[in-house]
Write an enzyme that holds these catalytic residues in place. Structure first.
Site, PDB file in Angstrom:
ATOM      1  CB  THR A  52      -0.924   0.542   1.511  1.00 44.83           C
ATOM      2  OG1 THR A  52      -0.106   0.610   2.375  1.00 44.83           O
ATOM      3  CG2 THR A  52      -2.280  -0.900   1.429  1.00 44.83           C
ATOM      4  CG  ASP A  53       1.056   6.449  -1.103  1.00 43.97           C
ATOM      5  OD1 ASP A  53       1.910   6.411  -0.236  1.00 43.97           O
ATOM      6  OD2 ASP A  53       1.016   6.784  -2.100  1.00 43.97           O
ATOM      7  CD1 TRP A  54       4.296   4.900   5.472  1.00 46.01           C
ATOM      8  CD2 TRP A  54       3.775   4.318   3.931  1.00 46.01           C
ATOM      9  NE1 TRP A  54       5.373   4.697   5.429  1.00 46.01           N
ATOM     10  CE2 TRP A  54       5.164   4.061   4.269  1.00 46.01           C
ATOM     11  CE3 TRP A  54       4.265   3.943   2.405  1.00 46.01           C
ATOM     12  CZ2 TRP A  54       6.692   2.954   3.617  1.00 46.01           C
ATOM     13  CZ3 TRP A  54       5.435   2.524   2.130  1.00 46.01           C
ATOM     14  CH2 TRP A  54       6.153   2.347   2.701  1.00 46.01           C
TER      15      TRP A  54
END
Ligand code: NAG
Ligand code: NAG
Ligand code: NAG
Ligand code: NAG
Length: 734
Positions: A261-263
């Site tokens: 995932t992105d953060w």
């Protein structure tokens, strides 16, 4: 006088330009034996086969933010052993570190149109990440400059899918040659910052394949180890829960690595893994509590026990992560992680810079785009005895190095070498500002006067008047939405220059008939002064990194013949662009295939400076184009000779655009090849340039059959020096 200064420089020029793309070596690079995916999978399955459910889940789960050495770390596993993987920003070099190299931004890599140099940029970044013990570099960024305001466009490779695909593949090959896992991001259509957590990018199937998925397809072919899903929604469903992770990436493209995932982009324990997500970052679900539980971790273990997620899916997640690890040979001699991202100090930090600043200088020069050069005012000559340097963008400033006041470079007090946000690199101990680079190269016989005051226009005029040449600097910045700079919440709120730039340029041009404008910008800006009769040259170094001033001086003084080309269109007015960064939560990509220059062709709008454009200190002549068709093999080759008919050696970017048969429904012409060739001056040196078009370049996405098909009919190949400077065309039938 012009000629003598150039011929003196030309032997050096030869070295520098060839050096940029063929003879320089990347110091500090390791020779790593990469495994095939098949070999890696065997090892991964053997390892993961010995793990409990909890161990497998822990491999997929981040430990939380701000409490581990890297911006993301997975849990370490013991018995069997698997290390805590270190994930670190950014696409152009390392964030939160000391003694690393701050190189050119992605958009400059694209502007070089130089495959070899882009590969070497990947290699040196990979060497630096390896040297600090980072397993996974969070780059390259591959989103689009769909609209010029898009805050993170500069991290990526511009407005064209083909150019983005080539640049991404070369970057990935370079990074991974060092045994570091590259991350293609952000999947997908994360093309603006405004409302990035809420907006839905709505894209039809054909556009999805031919534009937005295209660079991911090239990344998978290059063997990329990881893909990062994005914050935004695609057709109404959050990217990190969207079934396109399975259907497009894993099934259609055959991606063997893992999706992270992105953060904080994960929002679920069941839908995300079920639809293809393999790793959650940074782990904690509550962004305000670093130790809060994860959507994976214990929650995922329970979901498996309750039968909501299959254990075979978790096994596959762990196998994919371990496969990327084994593919890059990280099981052998991988350095231990020495980062301390949230409390970095120079003390004891491993210096990984090696000779990389030389590559950065070369690439900074190779990506300068010369937009205009009236009466050959450039390169500067011995007759130019006095030069004035005007504008804060020509200077360095202590604020740039102050991590507490200008964190992630969310400030614009001085020269601009990168945008802001998590996609930034820490500077080493210096930046060569334009003023420093020009002073060093000009020597003490040239009188240099300067001012960094952009608002005292009378003073600027006075200084400009007093010299043979006036060089005026201005910039425009952008970045990620969690930092707002001068009211720009990531995306730019307008396309004008910052810090009174237009007025400063106008004032200087009014005062000196030999005015040269230099723009450091994240993307296109409006240039109301472009036709001012006193502005004799416009130089566009983009975002050149730590060697900025040296790279610029190399071009201004003719040590390097400029060969950068625009990777995006510069329009005459903002209304001319196909799309804007909008506050709408439903963003329909209604321009479809007509992104960037394709829109300008389609609508017959004349840009100020077209995609692929850039001048040189010499001129090139294009010989007759010959096209050969092998219909059975679906192969078309195009060949021609290019000559340097000017007086200085230099590199040309020969571009191939393809027009499809009329009823294929394609844009008027699309980039399908480019080669940067270095050619010596004198006309008798002819360089043969060859392009091979295969099914990849000749196909369109057929929505009905859900496959790539080559349309029948008459194609036309256009070979040019830009998208609007076609020199040779030829037709062929398929
Ligand atoms: C998995 O990680 C958790 C922390 O979330 C830790 O308490 C646990 O011991 C780990 N389990 C195994 C089997 O490694
Ligand atoms: C998104 O919606 C469009 C329009 O309905 C459709 O053509 C396209 O296939 C959808 N994309 C995906 C990945 O489902
Ligand atoms: C590391 O960087 C710091 C600060 O930029 C500098 O003072 C120091 O000399 C560097 N160390 C090495 C080993 O180069
Ligand atoms: C556009 O934004 C920049 C940066 O915030 C600002 O300096 C400039 O004044 C703005 N231009 C206009 C016309 O408002």
């Amino acid at each position: 006088m012009l000629i003598s200064s150039i011929s003196k420089a030309s032997s050096l020029l030869l070295m520098v330009i060839i050096g940029a793309s063929s003879t320089s070596t990347v110091e500090g690079a390791s020779h790593v034996n990469l495994r095939s995916w098949d070999e890696a999978k065997v090892l991964a399955k053997e390892l993961v086969g010995q793990m409990s459910l909890e161990q497998k889940v822990n491999m997929t789960t981040g430990m939380g933010f701000n409490i581990t050495p890297c911006v993301g770390n997975t849990y370490p596993i013991t018995n069997p052993d698997f290390p805590s993987l270190c994930l670190q920003d950014a696409p152009l070099g390392m964030r939160f570190a000391y003694n690393v190299t701050a190189g050119v931004s992605g958009v400059n890599a694209a502007a070089s149109f130089d495959k070899k140099a882009i590969l070497q940029r990947g290699e040196y970044m990979g060497a630096e990440f390896r040297g600090k013990g980072v397993h996974i570099q969070l780059g390259p960024a591959m989103n689009f400059m769909r609209s010029p305001e898009g805050g993170r466009g500069w991290e990526s490779f511009g407005e064209d899918p083909y150019l983005t695909g080539v640049a991404a593949a070369e970057t990935i090959t370079g990074i991974q040659s060092q045994g570091v896992i590259a991350t293609s991001k952000h999947f997908i259509a994360n093309d603006q910052e405004k409302n990035r957590h809420e907006e839905s990018s709505n894209i039809d199937d054909r556009t999805m394949h031919e534009v937005y998925l295209w660079p991911f397809a090239r990344s998978v072919e290059a063997g990329v180890g990881s893909v990062m899903c994005s914050y935004n929604k695609l057709n109404g469903t959050t990217a990190c829960e969207n079934e396109i992770m399975n259907s497009l990436l894993k099934e259609e493209l055959g991606f063997n690595g893992f999706i992270q995932t992105d953060w904080w982009a994960a929002l679920s324990t069941v839908d995300s893994p079920t639809n293809g997500l393999d790793m959650v970052m940074p782990g904690n679900m509550d962004q305000s509590d670093n130790h809060s539980p994860s959507y994976f971790g214990a929650n995922l273990v329970n979901a498996v026990k309750e039968g909501k997620v299959k254990e075979s899916r978790v096994t596959d997640m762990a196998v994919r992560i371990a496969s990327a690890y084994y593919k890059m040979g990280q099981d052998k001699n991988f350095p231990k992680t020495t980062l301390d991202s949230f409390n970095p100090t120079p003390k004891g930090s491993v210096n990984v810079e090696a000779n990389h600043k030389e590559l950065v200088r070369e690439m900074g020069a190779a990506s300068v785009v010369l937009l205009s050069n009236e009466k050959n005012i450039l390169p500067l000559t011995k007759a130019d005895r006095s030069i004035s340097i005007i504008g804060s963008d020509a200077f360095s400033d202590p604020l740039l190095f102050d991590r507490s006041k200008c964190g992630d470079f969310g400030c614009d007090p001085a020269t601009l070498i990168q945008g802001w946000g998590s996609g930034t690199v820490s500077f080493p101990s210096y930046i060569v500002a334009p003023l420093d680079g020009i002073k060093a190269r000009a020597g003490k016989n040239v009188k240099i006067q300067s001012t960094n005051d952009n608002y005292d226009l009378e003073n600027a005029k006075k200084i400009a008047q007093a010299s043979d040449i006036a060089i005026v600097f201005a910039n425009a910045d952008a970045g990620e939405e969690y930092i707002s700079v001068d009211g720009n919440v990531g995306d730019r709120k307008n396309l004008t220059l910052w810090n009174n730039g237009d007025n400063l340029i106008q004032a200087v041009a009014d005062a000196n008939k030999n005015t040269i404008v230099v723009i450091h910008a994240v993307g296109a800006v409006l240039m109301p002064w472009a036709n001012h009769p006193n502005i004799k040259a416009i130089v566009w170094p983009g975002l050149p990194g730590q060697e900025s001033g040296n790279s610029l001086a190399d071009v201004l003084f003719g040590d390097v013949n400029p060969s950068g080309r625009l990777p995006y269109t510069i329009a005459k007015k903002i209304e001319d662009y196909p799309a804007a960064a909008t506050a709408d939560l439903e963003i329909d990509y209604s321009e479809k295939l007509n992104v960037g220059y394709r829109w300008f062709d389609h609508k017959n709008i004349e840009p100020l400076y077209p995609f692929g454009y850039g001048l040189s200190y010499t001129k090139f002549d294009y010989g007759k184009l010959k096209v050969k068709v092998n219909g059975k093999k679906n192969q078309v080759s195009a060949q021609l000779q290019v000559q340097n008919i000017g007086h200085v050696d230099g590199a040309e970017v020969v571009q191939l655009y393809l027009s499809f048969p009329k009823d294929a429904g394609e844009p008027p012409k699309i980039l399908r090849g480019f080669e940067k060739v270095f050619i010596k001056a004198g006309g008798h040196h002819k360089q043969s340039v060859k392009f091979e078009l295969t099914k990849t370049e000749l196909s369109i996405w057929d929505v009905t059959s859900q496959s790539w098909v080559i349309p029948h009919g008459e194609f036309e190949i256009h070979i040019g020096a830009s998208s609007r400077d076609i020199r040779q065309s030829a037709t062929f039938q398929l």
